[in-house]
Design an enzyme around this catalytic site. Structure first.
Site, short mmCIF file in Angstrom:
data_model
loop_
_atom_site.label_atom_id
_atom_site.label_comp_id
_atom_site.label_asym_id
_atom_site.label_seq_id
_atom_site.Cartn_x
_atom_site.Cartn_y
_atom_site.Cartn_z
N ILE A 66 0.90 -1.15 0.00
CA ILE A 66 0.00 0.00 0.00
C ILE A 66 0.93 1.20 0.00
O ILE A 66 1.88 1.27 0.78
CB ILE A 66 -0.94 -0.01 1.23
CG1 ILE A 66 -1.90 1.19 1.23
CG2 ILE A 66 -0.17 -0.07 2.54
CD1 ILE A 66 -3.00 1.12 2.33
N SER A 67 0.72 2.14 -0.93
CA SER A 67 1.62 3.29 -1.04
C SER A 67 1.60 4.12 0.24
O SER A 67 0.62 4.15 0.98
CB SER A 67 1.23 4.18 -2.21
OG SER A 67 1.26 3.46 -3.43
N GLN A 68 2.69 4.84 0.45
CA GLN A 68 2.80 5.80 1.56
C GLN A 68 1.73 6.89 1.38
O GLN A 68 1.53 7.36 0.25
CB GLN A 68 4.20 6.40 1.47
CG GLN A 68 4.57 7.32 2.59
CD GLN A 68 5.98 7.88 2.38
OE1 GLN A 68 6.78 7.33 1.62
NE2 GLN A 68 6.27 8.97 3.06
#
Ligand code: SAH
Length: 218
Positions: A66-68
């Site tokens: 999951i992206s930052q």
């Protein structure tokens, strides 16, 4: 296992996350509101419950991430999304980025090449609140020719090149936000489609994404 309980503690942590993202330079209040609203811990295994609101990428199913939150906000800000725009996302992953786009009122078409992730999102109750997201299992390099042309295209994996078929599926005046380079570090680019199929490229900061890969994975 995931936990779907949104406590005052989670809400408090989320407010702090919004402050961090704002301090890093994200000024679009609509995007900050979306981050404040979406329970990011729902998108992660309950083992991450305590740390879901740190401004970090975390592992999800099928060795993906999951992206930052800052990266999600950064890409979304560059995308300049307005309500009812048709937005193509490559790399559904946890569907967190898709949810941010849906909160902004976009018509989201999102593609994932990992079957496990696609199936997981089908059973993810929280996403039912976004009838404006359509999920596809497929290869993002191909795009969705029958659903285009798109006002916006966002790629959330490290692209070795700007995929030509995705440029074809953009409207004239449309924007694509894409991290480009197959190495460890990618540079965020924004492509504008001009009349006659020409493009203009703007270059922004460096990021690090999981790779955009060809074909589907069962
Ligand atoms: N937007 C996601 C980020 C996920 S990481 C989120 O908010 O959580 C990038 C995702 O891109 C991974 O799930 C990976 O499987 C997917 N991906 C990589 N190459 C792809 C391709 N060619 N087509 C579709 N998805 C792809």
């Amino acid at each position: 296992m995931r936990k779907f309980e949104d406590s005052y503690r989670h809400k408090g942590l989320r407010k702090k996350l919004v402050d961090i993202v704002r301090e890093k330079g994200i000024r679009d209040e609509k995007i900050l509101d979306a981050i404040n609203k979406i329970p990011r811990h729902f998108f992660l295994d309950s083992a991450f419950d305590e740390i879901a609101y740190e401004d970090k990428a975390f592992p999800i199913t099928a060795d993906q991430t999951i992206s930052q939150p800052y990266t999600v906000a950064y890409q979304t800000q560059l995308l300049e999304v307005k309500p009812f725009m048709r937005v193509l996302e490559i790399g559904t992953g946890s569907a967190y980025q898709a949810s941010v786009l849906a909160e902004l009122g976009a018509q989201v078409f999102t593609i994932e090449r990992q079957k496990k992730l696609f199936d997981q999102n089908k059973g993810f109750e929280y996403l039912r609140r976004y009838p404006n997201i359509k999920f596809f299992y497929g290869d993002g390099f191909e795009g969705l020719p029958t659903y285009g042309p798109f006002d916006r295209v966002i790629i959330t994996a490290a692209a070795p090149i700007v995929p030509p078929k995705l440029v074809e599926q953009m409207k004239v005046g449309g924007l694509m936000v894409i991290p480009v380079d197959a190495g460890e570090i990618q540079v965020m680019k924004r492509i504008t489609k001009l009349e006659g199929g020409e493009t203009k490229t703007e270059v922004f900061d460096n990021f690090s994404f999981v790779p955009m890969l060809q074909g589907k994975n069962e």
